[in-house]
Design an enzyme around this catalytic site. Structure first.
Site, PDB file in Angstrom:
ATOM      1  N   LYS A 223       0.862  -1.183   0.000  1.00  0.00           N
ATOM      2  CA  LYS A 223       0.000   0.000   0.000  1.00  0.00           C
ATOM      3  C   LYS A 223       0.894   1.227   0.000  1.00  0.00           C
ATOM      4  CE  LYS A 223      -3.594   2.424   2.480  1.00  0.00           C
ATOM      5  NZ  LYS A 223      -4.549   2.414   3.585  1.00  0.00           N
TER       6      LYS A 223
ATOM      7  N   LYS B  14      -2.123  -1.431  -3.864  1.00  0.00           N
ATOM      8  CA  LYS B  14      -2.998  -0.268  -3.814  1.00  0.00           C
ATOM      9  C   LYS B  14      -2.188   1.000  -3.882  1.00  0.00           C
ATOM     10  CE  LYS B  14      -6.018   1.951  -0.582  1.00  0.00           C
ATOM     11  NZ  LYS B  14      -6.499   1.996   0.734  1.00  0.00           N
TER      12      LYS B  14
END
Ligand code: PBG
Length: 322
Positions: free
Chosen positions: A195, A248
């Site tokens: 992330k 992400k």
């Protein structure tokens, strides 16, 4: 064999052959719809920067999910906005927490809908950071305690899967341990492994009311410039017992998705985040792009890069086409 014996246009000539040889197909089962839930009743607050998305109260969320399930959505990812925030995010572990209430209602009313619960503290802390602050920064190890508590509470409420998005070191192991100790050894963990500290989360922070009060998330989320580090993050999460690893954002990070898929034999999820969604919506509102075609192209690209699961706010708009 080369031209003229080989002509790649031959198989492009008819829709039938184009269909026959299509390498990547999106399925309904690939898609997850993220949703925001808050306290109250009969609430459906539009999120200004994310057209078509709302902060729902539990009653309206349940109604909305019935509609989504009816149109073919198989799975949702829940984010909660609490009534009151605290220093550590502990409010997220309450049995009567907003997401816990939402899970109970959804599992009750729509048992076939797969409900994933995001695990993080940022929506629940007064400072908007993803964990407990000590000496001006998020303290890793004390945050593991709140994340484990939150995960167990979401499991007890009936979540089908938990998805830690905090980026603390060691959180998958901490969560796996508490789940296993409480008879949830069959509850899967989808960890946000790679992330990045991204500007693409901007609109989400309006929706989830989770903007950090000071600084940014660069001391825990990854530097967008790094790829080797993403592989190390995934390796650690796999070792700690993650069932699905996530990348992400998605679109600027297709190379990361691809590399992870090529290096690990594990299901990969990609989060087509709020900023990616809002840019498409804004351009479509101006009439500059063909929204439906763009969305199909984006989601297909994410799948082609190697994602098995795509979390996207576009899900509700295109599910019927699949
Ligand atoms: C919480 C969290 C964020 C997103 C998902 N979980 C925001 C953040 O890290 O600030 C972003 C999702 C999106 O932009 O759609 N940690």
């Amino acid at each position: 064999m080369s031209f003229p014996a080989t002509r790649l246009r031959r198989l492009r000539k008819s829709a039938v052959t184009r269909n026959m040889i299509r390498e990547t197909r999106l399925n309904r089962s690939n898609l997850v719809m993220p949703l925001f839930v808050k306290h109250g009743s009969n609430i459906m607050n539009p999120v200004t920067s994310m057209p078509g998305n709302y902060q729902f109260s539990v009653d309206r969320l349940t109604e909305h999910c019935k509609m989504l399930a009816g149109s073919g959505v198989q799975s949702v990812l829940l984010f909660g906005i609490p009534e009151k925030k605290d220093e550590t995010g502990d409010v997220a572990s309450s049995p009567d927490g907003i997401v816990q209430q939402a899970i109970r209602s959804l599992k009750n009313e729509i048992p076939g809908l797969f409900v994933i619960a995001d695990v993080c503290n940022c929506e629940y802390t007064v400072h908007g950071h993803c964990g407990t602050i000590i000496n001006g920064d998020v303290d890793n190890d004390s945050t593991l305690t709140t994340l484990a508590r939150q995960s167990l509470s979401l499991a007890l409420a009936g979540a089908d899967m938990v998805a830690p998005s905090d980026m603390m070191d060691g959180r998958v192991a901490a969560i796996r341990k508490v789940l296993d100790n409480n008879n949830f050894h069959n509850l899967p963990i989808m960890s946000y492994s790679a992330k990045y500290s991204s500007a693409f989360y901007g609109p989400f922070r309006e929706a989830a009311e989770s903007k950090p009060e000071f600084g940014d998330r660069a001391t825990y989320q990854m530097d967008p410039a790094n790829k080797d580090e993403a592989l190390r993050e995934v390796a650690l999460d796999v070792e700690e017992g993650s069932d699905i690893v996530m990348v992400k954002p998605a679109l600027g990070y297709l190379d990361i998705i691809n590399e992870i898929k090529g290096n690990f034999n594990i299901p990969v999820a990609a989060y087509n985040v709020s900023g990616e969604f809002s840019m498409v919506k804004a351009a479509a509102e101006k009439g500059w792009i063909d929204e439906k075609r763009i969305v199909m192209e984006i989601l297909t690209s994410i799948k082609r890069a190697g994602a098995d699961i795509i979390i996207s706010y576009h899900t509700k708009d295109i599910i019927a086409e699949l």
